[in-house]
Design an enzyme around this catalytic site. Structure first.
Site, PDB file in Angstrom:
ATOM      1  CB  THR A  17      -0.965  -0.195   1.070  1.00 11.01           C
ATOM      2  OG1 THR A  17      -1.748  -1.057   1.116  1.00 11.01           O
ATOM      3  CG2 THR A  17      -1.706   1.195   1.243  1.00 11.01           C
ATOM      4  CB  SER A  59       2.952  -7.735   1.488  1.00 11.08           C
ATOM      5  OG  SER A  59       2.201  -7.610   2.324  1.00 11.08           O
ATOM      6  CB  THR A  92       0.383  -3.476   6.319  1.00 10.44           C
ATOM      7  OG1 THR A  92      -0.745  -3.748   5.526  1.00 10.44           O
ATOM      8  CG2 THR A  92       0.833  -2.062   6.428  1.00 10.44           C
ATOM      9  CG  ASP A  93      -2.381  -7.676   3.942  1.00 10.63           C
ATOM     10  OD1 ASP A  93      -2.737  -6.706   4.807  1.00 10.63           O
ATOM     11  OD2 ASP A  93      -3.129  -7.650   2.759  1.00 10.63           O
TER      12      ASP A  93
HETATM   13  N1  ASP Z   1      -2.571  -5.649   0.827  1.00 14.19           N
HETATM   14  C1  ASP Z   1      -1.607  -4.561   1.120  1.00 14.19           C
HETATM   15  C2  ASP Z   1      -0.280  -5.308   1.119  1.00 14.19           C
HETATM   16  O1  ASP Z   1       0.323  -6.229   1.910  1.00 14.19           O
HETATM   17  C3  ASP Z   1      -1.931  -4.283   2.461  1.00 14.19           C
HETATM   18  C4  ASP Z   1      -0.874  -3.068   2.887  1.00 14.19           C
HETATM   19  O2  ASP Z   1       0.204  -2.837   2.234  1.00 14.19           O
HETATM   20  O3  ASP Z   1      -1.191  -2.166   3.789  1.00 14.19           O
HETATM   21  O4  ASP Z   1       0.407  -5.272   0.455  1.00 14.19           O
END
Ligand code: ASP
Length: 308
Positions: A17, A59, A92-93
């Site tokens: 993100t 991610s 973040t995932d």
């Molecule tokens: N789906 C995203 C990822 O993990 C979520 C994020 O980065 O906040 O790449």
């Protein structure tokens, strides 16, 4: 930009993100290059920086192949005498899984700082630029070492860090252990020791990731039975992590199947679905405990153990 001193920070981009574009929920991760992310933070202009795009993905789709490439690129840059530290921009995932993987493979003497964002750069609430600035601050901090995660002004260790909120900006927690340090207005305030461990070494992940041993996570819950375990063993699983209830307790029907799997030679680790604290004790006859590792980190530990 090249540097002859030892204050160069290398920023490796993997997507997420922090590199996303769109509205707060319907955005697409991994759209903006890491070089552009750096340029968008004016305060970074004063730093000696290099940016390299290692991957560009959401991610949630992280792969073992990207992990191996990332570990190799981090190790390459850390070995350069002019490099003080490495920052990794990530989604973040699965950030906590990547952090633990790098920690077990590299355990570096220089800081390797993962950072991310809960909102894309196009959001009014964009948190990526400040997190990136803070991550560079920690990577350049004298004495900082090990694999770290920097988000919302907190520095987390690789064992404790976990995403604890699905949407809130302040999504990451170190549970009862608390953060290792804080980043306050560009100053690092250290609260605990930097992480240390005996690394397995990069050679452990030298094999083609397609050949890495399959390790799966199985949840214990009301109504659970052994069907999933038996199917995974038949599918070629080489190790299993059980995401147990409470203090890593396991449904009796599921336990029977796990005992059969162990008897067939599969290592099994018992973790808990509760967040923020370690599994306590090892009652006689119980499956081996994952201790302070969450189920996803226990999976990495078991897989690397099999590779080693
Ligand atoms: N789906 C995203 C990822 O993990 C979520 C994020 O980065 O906040 O790449």
């Amino acid at each position: 930009m090249q540097s002859n001193t030892n204050d160069l920070i290398v920023i490796l981009g993997t997507g997420g993100t922090i590199a996303g574009a769109g509205d707060d929920v319907g955005y697409v991760a991994g759209q903006i290059s890491v070089a552009d992310l750096v340029t968008a933070v004016p305060a970074l202009a004063a730093r000696q920086l290099e940016a390299e795009q290692v991957a560009q993905l959401d991610s949630k789709d992280m792969s073992h192949a990207v992990w191996r490439l990332l570990a190799q690129r981090v190790a390459y840059h850390l070995a350069r005498p002019e490099v003080a530290g490495v920052v990794v921009t990530h989604g973040t995932d699965t950030l906590e899984e990547t952090a633990y993987f790098l920690h077990r493979v590299l355990a570096p003497g220089k800081p390797v700082v993962l950072t991310a964002a809960m909102r894309p750069v196009t959001s009014l609430q964009s948190d990526g630029p400040q997190n990136l600035l803070d991550a560079v601050t920690v990577a350049a901090h004298p004495g900082a070492s090990g694999v770290l995660a920097v988000l919302q002004g907190r520095v987390h260790g690789p064992v404790e860090v976990r995403k604890a909120q699905p949407f809130a900006l302040d999504a990451f927690s170190s549970g009862e252990a608390g953060p290792l340090a804080l980043v306050l207005e560009g100053q690092v305030r250290v609260l605990r020791h930097w992480p240390s461990c005996a690394p397995l070494g990069l050679d452990v992940v030298a094999a083609d990731p397609e050949l890495w041993p399959r390790v799966d996570i199985v949840a214990s819950h009301a109504g659970a039975d052994g069907v999933v375990v038996d199917a995974l063993v038949a599918a070629g699983a080489r190790g299993l992590v059980i995401e147990g209830t409470g203090n890593a307790t396991v449904h009796a029907s599921l336990l029977e199947a796990l005992k059969r799997a162990r008897a067939a030679g599969l290592p099994v680790l018992r973790a808990t679905r509760c967040t923020g604290a370690a599994v306590v004790g090892a009652p006689e006859g119980a499956l081996p405990s994952a201790g302070e590792l969450s189920p996803v980190k226990a999976r990495v530990e078991l897989m690397l153990g099999l590779l080693a």
